[in-house]
Design an enzyme around this catalytic site. Structure first.
Site, PDB file in Angstrom:
ATOM      1  N   HIS A 324       0.849  -1.195   0.000  1.00 34.21           N
ATOM      2  CA  HIS A 324       0.000   0.000   0.000  1.00 34.21           C
ATOM      3  C   HIS A 324       0.879   1.236   0.000  1.00 34.21           C
ATOM      4  CE1 HIS A 324      -2.912   3.004   1.559  1.00 34.21           C
ATOM      5  NE2 HIS A 324      -3.801   2.243   0.941  1.00 34.21           N
ATOM      6  N   ASP A 384      -8.001  -4.581  -0.376  1.00 31.51           N
ATOM      7  CA  ASP A 384      -8.471  -5.187  -1.616  1.00 31.51           C
ATOM      8  C   ASP A 384      -8.171  -6.682  -1.687  1.00 31.51           C
ATOM      9  OD1 ASP A 384      -9.440  -2.767  -2.865  1.00 31.51           O
ATOM     10  OD2 ASP A 384      -7.345  -2.172  -3.069  1.00 31.51           O
TER      11      ASP A 384
END
Length: 448
Positions: A324, A384
């Protein structure tokens, strides 16, 4: 077609810029600093994303991720409404819009306001959704949002009261628009039945979406709880994420709410933003097809290494859902989703798949560090990684994965729009671009 090809090639050539010029002029590409942290462009009271700290020398130190809504850490919010055995998205939306948690009476009245706004004007549902159908639900959602402008006699009213009213209306209507758009698309392009269910009084927003999608008795309490949690976790992520920043950029020009939110939808639709969990699903389908023994960590690890070497899956060298821009040791949204994901997988008869996800979550960072030859960039699974699998277990089609993201994030967009247009320091957002093309003299057409 010859001219079209010629124009296309000329267009690409005209866009080519020497990458060294970016360093020469200290351009923050992607509004990122050299250490990949975001360039500070504004201040906000709404959300905060914490993934690392910096020492006295400015070196980033990894830490467990934290996400704050209006100063409240997301884990405490989630555990708070879960402990009461109730859904929390409406409470979260109230918090994001107002900056405070509601008491019982305020939350009750707020939920009633949402329910009162759920029904779409007939002209909108008939003309923009059921008659003018499209293959992409996100585009249909954006188009319908713009259409709602025509139904709002106070569309250009920027008073705080009207901005809140518009925000509540959009939060209430997004699930309805998405459900209707999906069934319209399915009917037109997949030759399946057209099913329209009106929102049901007394249901939470998450429950109503599952009801409109699947009908009464076709979803469990656990499924509704998990969808509600997913909506809470996707509702806000600071002002720097692409769609929230888009909302603020467009709002800073003093345009209307519907234009600003439709622009945010265009941003979220992109595969680098809202479509990431679908890429995880595609990747996992590929892993499941090529790894014979899902319980064999060595075999799984070997395949992840092939992916990193661009010899497997899509050849990009990426392991989707891992890493991320801000979070390092953990993504708190992923942690909270995962707590209930196993129970849902067990209910759906997909526990073997869940175990494979868990194995990849553990092995992927190690494979990445080994591939890079260092662990200078700390990575972990992001939200996700599990969200697409959870939506699959809920029986939600892939065409709705990104629209569900929008159903949640519109609460955060609305809060950022209000902050942008009402802040005392507000001004139109206009960063600089330096031209690096040489000046040229005009040449008459007869001499070209």
């Amino acid at each position: 077609m010859a001219l079209l090809d010629k124009l296309a090639k000329a267009s690409v050539q005209s866009c080519d810029i020497d990458k060294e010029l970016y360093n020469q002029y200290n351009v923050k590409r992607g509004l990122r600093n050299a250490d990949f942290s975001g360039v500070l462009v504004g201040l906000t009271n709404i959300g905060n994303v914490v993934g690392y700290t910096k020492d006295e020398n400015g070196v980033s130190i990894p830490r467990q991720g934290e996400l704050y809504y209006r100063g409240y850490e997301i884990s405490s919010l989630a555990r708070g409404f879960q402990a009461d055995g109730r859904h929390g998205f409406e409470e979260t939306a109230f918090l994001l819009l107002s900056g405070k948690l509601p008491n019982k009476e305020e939350l009750k009245e707020f939920c009633e306001m949402i329910r009162a706004e759920q029904e779409l004007p007939f002209s909108v549902s008939k003309n923009l959704i059921l008659s003018l159908r499209g293959k992409c639900v996100m585009n249909m959602l954006a188009r319908t949002v713009l259409g709602l402008y025509t139904e709002d006699e106070e569309a250009e009213n920027y008073s705080p009261e009207n901005l809140i009213k518009q925000s509540i209306s959009l939060i209430a209507r997004f699930p309805v628009i998405v459900a209707y758009a999906y069934f319209g698309m399915r009917h037109s392009f997949q030759r399946k039945s057209l099913i329209i269910r009106h929102p049901k009084p007394g249901l939470s927003l998450a429950e109503n979406f599952l009801y409109m999608l699947k009908g009464s008795g076709n979803y469990t309490r656990l499924e509704a709880d998990l969808l509600d949690l997913a909506l809470v976790l996707h509702a806000e992520h600071g002002g720097g994420n692409n769609s929230s920043f888009t909302t603020r950029v467009v709002s800073s020009s003093q345009t209307d709410t519907y234009s600003a939110i439709s622009a945010a939808l265009g941003s979220l639709k992109g595969g680098l933003h809202g479509g990431a969990n679908i890429k995880v699903i595609r990747m996992m389908d590929n892993v499941k097809a090529h790894v014979k023994n899902w319980d064999d960590e060595n075999e799984v690890d070997e395949y992840l290494t092939k992916m990193l070497n661009k010899k497997a899956f899509d050849g990009t060298g990426k392991i989707y859902g891992i890493g991320h821009a801000i979070y390092t040791l953990s993504d708190p949204r992923c942690v909270l989703l995962k707590e209930k994901a196993r129970e849902l997988a067990r209910q759906a008869g997909r526990e073997d798949e869940y175990n494979l996800y868990e194995s990849i979550e553990k092995l992927a960072p190690k494979a990445f560090y080994r591939f890079k030859g260092s662990n200078t960039k700390t990575i972990a699974a992001n939200v996700d990684f599990y969200s697409g699998f959870i939506y699959q277990c809920l029986g939600i089609p892939e065409e709705l994965f990104t629209p569900i993201f929008a159903i949640a994030r519109v609460a955060g967009w609305a809060a950022h729009r209000i902050e942008e247009v009402t802040s005392s320091s507000a001004r139109i957002i206009r960063p600089a671009y330096k031209s690096v093309v040489d000046q040229r003299d005009y040449m008459p057409i007869s001499e070209r």
